[in-house]
Design an enzyme around this catalytic site. Structure first.
Site, PDB file in Angstrom:
ATOM      1  N   THR B 156     -52.751   3.796  -5.698  1.00  0.00           N
ATOM      2  CA  THR B 156     -51.402   3.449  -4.934  1.00  0.00           C
ATOM      3  C   THR B 156     -50.154   3.756  -5.815  1.00  0.00           C
ATOM      4  O   THR B 156     -49.985   2.981  -6.940  1.00  0.00           O
ATOM      5  CB  THR B 156     -51.457   2.286  -4.212  1.00  0.00           C
ATOM      6  N   GLU B 157     -49.457   4.589  -5.697  1.00  0.00           N
ATOM      7  CA  GLU B 157     -48.047   4.880  -6.587  1.00  0.00           C
ATOM      8  C   GLU B 157     -48.293   5.149  -7.920  1.00  0.00           C
ATOM      9  O   GLU B 157     -47.658   4.682  -8.865  1.00  0.00           O
ATOM     10  CB  GLU B 157     -47.173   3.715  -6.280  1.00  0.00           C
ATOM     11  N   LEU B 158     -49.758   5.687  -8.413  1.00  0.00           N
ATOM     12  CA  LEU B 158     -49.961   5.732  -9.756  1.00  0.00           C
ATOM     13  C   LEU B 158     -49.834   4.604 -10.622  1.00  0.00           C
ATOM     14  O   LEU B 158     -49.773   4.721 -11.662  1.00  0.00           O
ATOM     15  CB  LEU B 158     -49.002   7.059 -10.304  1.00  0.00           C
ATOM     16  N   TRP B 307     -45.263   5.279 -10.906  1.00  0.00           N
ATOM     17  CA  TRP B 307     -44.356   6.236 -10.856  1.00  0.00           C
ATOM     18  C   TRP B 307     -43.192   5.971 -10.221  1.00  0.00           C
ATOM     19  O   TRP B 307     -42.405   6.697  -9.786  1.00  0.00           O
ATOM     20  CB  TRP B 307     -45.100   7.534 -10.222  1.00  0.00           C
ATOM     21  N   TRP B 317     -42.380  -3.049  -6.007  1.00  0.00           N
ATOM     22  CA  TRP B 317     -43.264  -3.835  -5.029  1.00  0.00           C
ATOM     23  C   TRP B 317     -43.368  -5.424  -5.161  1.00  0.00           C
ATOM     24  O   TRP B 317     -43.597  -6.182  -4.409  1.00  0.00           O
ATOM     25  CB  TRP B 317     -44.564  -3.248  -4.990  1.00  0.00           C
TER      26      TRP B 317
END
Lengths: 454, 443
Positions: B156-158, B307, B317
């Site tokens: 997720t999201e690198l 990223w 997050w």
């Protein structure tokens, strides 16, 4: 750049946000190297020592006092008390303050009494350009009570403005709120200088649909005569477009700043328990106190221990107290009446969340003062401050359901309260009078170069 | 490929990887503080359907048609997608034609599908067990829809760290894509293949963030747009000794973030045909690069990177108290939710882990904040937090009552078992054995 500025109050003689705003703004303008000639009526209702405090308490500290009390004193004999920097203040005696205007429209006979055509006032203003030394109270001797006296003051003030406009050199005229519009118009007619009208509040904010026709007319006149209008928020701009038919392109929004203050944590706390929700401000129609009470009732269904403080006084106070009693919530409500500054600090020190459910708030400085005291805030979308403070919960004033939910959330979720406090505390540093002053300075240059193309 | 390679260039095949991220969260209903405990519907499926249908029309369908057309014309073009499980499920439900268009792309053989956590979650930060469950769930999903077994993973999201790499390697993947973050590269090039410090068979392909963001965030600057020609010229400036360039971005860049009138589709078409024509690069999928390019150095990443935003860490997050509070809450429920063995609760719990819920609560200001606001349907991060916590507060109540129920069932089973298998106390058992022995001996 030299600005002839007309105001109605100046610290410490203030009864609302206008004086504070003028103080913050002029201070910042002086730092921008703008020469400010600030004209205020003298508030004679104050203690005599307040007059001298006005002189010394001001940090800008430059005063020229103009007395209009005695008709025999020619205005050409202004005495310069002090000259410091580029700030000059004139004082014109006045018995009245702005924020009692709520009383104005209540007694019907007053409205009838004022129901004279405005061109009477206009000729009066023009007259003074000829008969410069005959200004006396007798000319506008309205004896109708409080309201009409204010109107009288407004026009007396306009006459003095004419005198100053003749005696002084300046590049631009800047007037704050309707009380000063006739003065600015008079000065404009005499000097042919561009005129900026600064709207801190409109009659619609103060009184809703029940506003004074007279005040509205004076406002209209000032807005129409102005070369440019400064609104303290997009919200106020919208009111002027919708209610006063002003061309939106004529209005520039310059948000107020806030005078930085050390974050203080007051030791003496009220012992009301862990959850205190505070309403702080005049208890009038404009501030939406009844929505606060209705939201409180809903909050109490989930959090029966929450205490609600209503700090302030105003014409709605009796009916609010009755409403609370009727709802049987009196044990959870605390009405403090009007508070002094240190008492406000004390209330805020024990406050878990500050609520401003204003029906129409052109800007709204008190929520920012709550933030300065590390209190999270809930504000209505119908406020100018909601445009600049993003770290707040925002609701529509009529939506008491949403308001009660917002209150519950702040009380219940600690991390929400912490983040609101922390981020608002940082963001408030960006709401400065410097920004406002820079925008105004640009506006001055724009207007003066329009008129003098060189 | 077709280029007349001279002997000095034998080692210098240059790969170009195009990676597109496809994701749509299941957005939450507005949950009232006073409805906590009444178990309202958590997901705003009307809103989700509406958004998916809009984005399908603006982006997925035209972009897929464009790629399919180009691949048919120029079979050397290859791309890779990572499509989250939440997006796949919503395609299936609301716009099956989108799913079909991805399947058509899969059939060309020129498209690789990456594996990720099924619900596009931060499970790699919850527990190894939960992480693995969600990864395999997604791998199954990809197989079900496209008949392919993913070999390369993208978190997720690198989000990536050594520890995450170790776990993913153990699950059998040959490598991962993460972001070419300057501070971990420490002066080294992002145009190379790296490997895990403890495992040189586990490859790391790095997204070239500047060149990627030139399209994703800087395609339109004021009134002017980036031309395909200019962009490919930049790509062509890459030194010949660098083996791979990875361009990674949201697929929604094409038609959703930049609408069709901006010329973004012409840009995509122009860029791809130009790259084909210039023959400097060959298009490769991540698996191909990991098979063909040698990784010479390891990349050590102790603290998680991603990223997102300027800082390219977890702060988008988990950067503030609200986000950590909300995440801790969903994380802390792992054992109690699993103990209920209630599928509906497990599904809801996983859907509540989708990273977007936490992204909406981000309060970072300035440039980053603007990006967050763009992607959020909440008026402010505070509203996002309140709504999420209202949902979680209700969810906790459901979990509690379900696990109380599960405990009851468990207790009933236990009782029945005990009735059928009366327990002989240890001392009694020993004694009877002794007695038996004594009897036996005495005989």
């Amino acid at each position: 750049m030299k600005v002839l500025m007309f105001g109605w109050e100046f610290p410490p003689q203030i009864s609302g946000g206008l004086g504070t705003a003028c103080y913050g703004l002029t201070q910042a303008l002086v730092r921008e190297d703008v020469d400010v000639l600030f004209v205020v009526p003298k508030l004679m209702g104050n203690e005599p020592d307040n007059g001298s405090r006005l002189l010394s308490a001001s940090e800008v500290g430059i005063r020229q006092v103009v007395s209009t009390d005695s008709a025999d004193q020619p205005f050409t004999r202004f005495r310069h008390f002090m000259k410091e920097g580029s700030f000059t203040t004139f004082e014109i005696p006045s018995t009245l303050s702005t924020y009692n205007m709520a009383h104005l429209h209540e007694p019907v006979q007053h409205i009838e009494h004022w129901n004279y055509p405005l061109n009477v006032a206009e000729t009066a203003v023009e007259k003074t350009t000829v008969v410069t030394q005959s200004i006396s109270g007798a000319l506008y001797d309205f004896k109708g009570g409080y309201g009409p006296q204010l109107i009288e003051e407004v026009f007396r003030y306009a006459n003095v403005a004419s005198e100053i406009a003749i005696a002084e050199q300046f590049d631009i005229i800047h007037a704050h709120d309707w009380m000063t519009y006739p003065a600015a118009i008079a000065a404009k007619r005499l000097s042919s200088k561009p005129m900026v009208v600064h709207v801190h509040a409109t009659e619609f904010d103060r009184a809703g649909q029940q506003g004074s026709e007279m005040v509205y007319t004076i406002e209209r006149e000032g807005l129409d005569e102005a070369d440019k209008i400064v609104a303290v928020s997009e919200w106020t701009k919208r009111i002027m477009v919708d209610r006063y038919d002003i061309d939106p392109d004529k209005i520039v929004v310059v948000h107020n700043g806030v005078i930085p203050e050390e974050r203080t944590i007051t030791e003496t706390k009220q012992n009301l328990g862990s959850h205190v929700v505070t309403f702080l401000g005049r208890i009038t129609y404009q501030k939406g106190p009844e929505y606060f009470v209705e939201a409180a009732e809903k909050v109490l269904t989930l959090f029966p221990d929450v205490h609600f403080i209503m700090a302030g006084s105003g014409d709605f106070l009796p009916q609010i107290i009755e409403k609370v009693a009727r709802m049987k919530l009196s044990s959870q409500f605390h009405f403090t009446g009007f508070l002094k500054k240190h008492e406000i600090d004390q209330v805020l020190a024990s406050t878990s969340v500050y609520v401003m459910p204003s029906v129409s708030e052109p800007f709204g400085i008190t929520p920012l003062e709550a933030i300065q005291r590390n209190v999270p805030i809930i504000i209505s979308n119908q406020s100018g401050v909601s445009e600049v403070m993003h770290h707040a919960l925002k609701v529509d004033f009529w939506d008491t359901e949403a308001l009660s939910q917002a209150i519950c959330s702040v009380l219940h979720y600690n991390s929400l309260s912490r983040e609101l406090k922390r981020n608002a505390g940082k963001a408030i540093d960006l709401i400065t009078w410097e920004k406002a002053a820079q925008r105004l300075n640009n506006l001055y240059y724009e207007l003066t170069s329009n008129i003098h193309p060189n | 490929m077709n280029s007349p390679a001279t002997s000095t260039q034998t080692n210098s095949t240059q790969h170009l990887v195009l990676y597109f991220q496809v994701h749509q969260p299941r957005r939450l209903n507005k949950i009232n503080f006073f409805s906590i405990g009444t178990h309202p519907e958590y997901f705003d499926d009307a809103l989700n359907a509406e958004i998916i249908q809009r984005v399908a029309k603006d982006c997925y369908l035209p972009a897929n048609a464009l790629l399919l057309d180009l691949i048919k014309k120029h079979p050397q073009i290859k791309v890779c997608f990572s499509i989250s499980g939440v997006a796949l499920a919503q395609f299936e439900q609301y716009v099956p034609e989108v799913l079909h268009s991805f399947q058509a792309l899969a059939k060309t053989g020129n498209v690789e599908f990456l594996c990720e956590t099924n619900c596009h979650s931060l499970a790699s930060l919850i527990s190894a067990d939960e992480f693995q469950i969600q990864v395999f769930e997604h791998a199954e999903n990809i197989y079900r829809h496209f008949g392919l077994r993913p070999a390369v993973f993208r978190n997720t999201e690198l989000i990536y760290s050594n520890a995450i790499g170790t776990q993913v390697a153990q699950m059998g993947f040959k490598g991962m894509i993460t972001d070419g973050v300057d501070r971990v590269l420490d002066g080294r090039s992002s145009f190379r293949l790296y490997h895990h410090p403890d495992n040189n068979a586990f490859k790391l392909l790095l997204r070239s963030n500047r060149l990627s963001d030139d399209i994703a965030f800087r395609y339109m600057q004021g009134a002017s747009v980036l031309s395909a020609e200019r962009y490919v010229n930049w790509l062509n400036h890459m030194p010949v000794n660098e083996p791979v360039i990875t361009l990674g971005m949201d697929y929604e860049t094409f038609g959703e973030h930049y609408k069709k009138p901006s010329g973004i589709f012409d840009f995509l078409r122009g860029m791809l045909t130009r790259i084909v024509k210039d023959k400097k690069f060959i298009f490769s999928t991540p698996s191909e690069v990991m098979n063909e390019v040698a990784s010479k150095q390891s990349l050590n990443i102790d603290h998680a990177i991603s990223w997102a935003d300027e800082r390219k860490d977890l702060s988008a997050w988990l950067g503030n108290d609200m986000q950590r509070d909300a995440f801790d809450m969903v994380k802390s429920l792992e054992n109690s939710v699993k103990r209920t063995t209630n599928t509906a609760l497990l599904t809801a719990w996983r859907a509540l882990q989708t990273s977007d819920h936490f992204y909406y609560m981000c309060t970072k200001k300035l440039n980053d904040g603007d990006v967050h606001a763009y992607f959020s349907h909440y008026p402010s991060p505070y509203e996002a937090f309140i709504n999420y916590m209202n949902v979680m507060s209700d969810f906790v109540i459901r979990v509690k009552s379900a696990s109380a129920q599960a405990d009851l069932t468990e207790a009933a089973k236990q009782n029945e078992y005990e009735r059928q298998h009366p327990q002989v106390p240890f001392w009694a058992e020993r004694k009877s054995a002794e007695i038996r022995q004594e009897v036996f001996v005495s005989h």
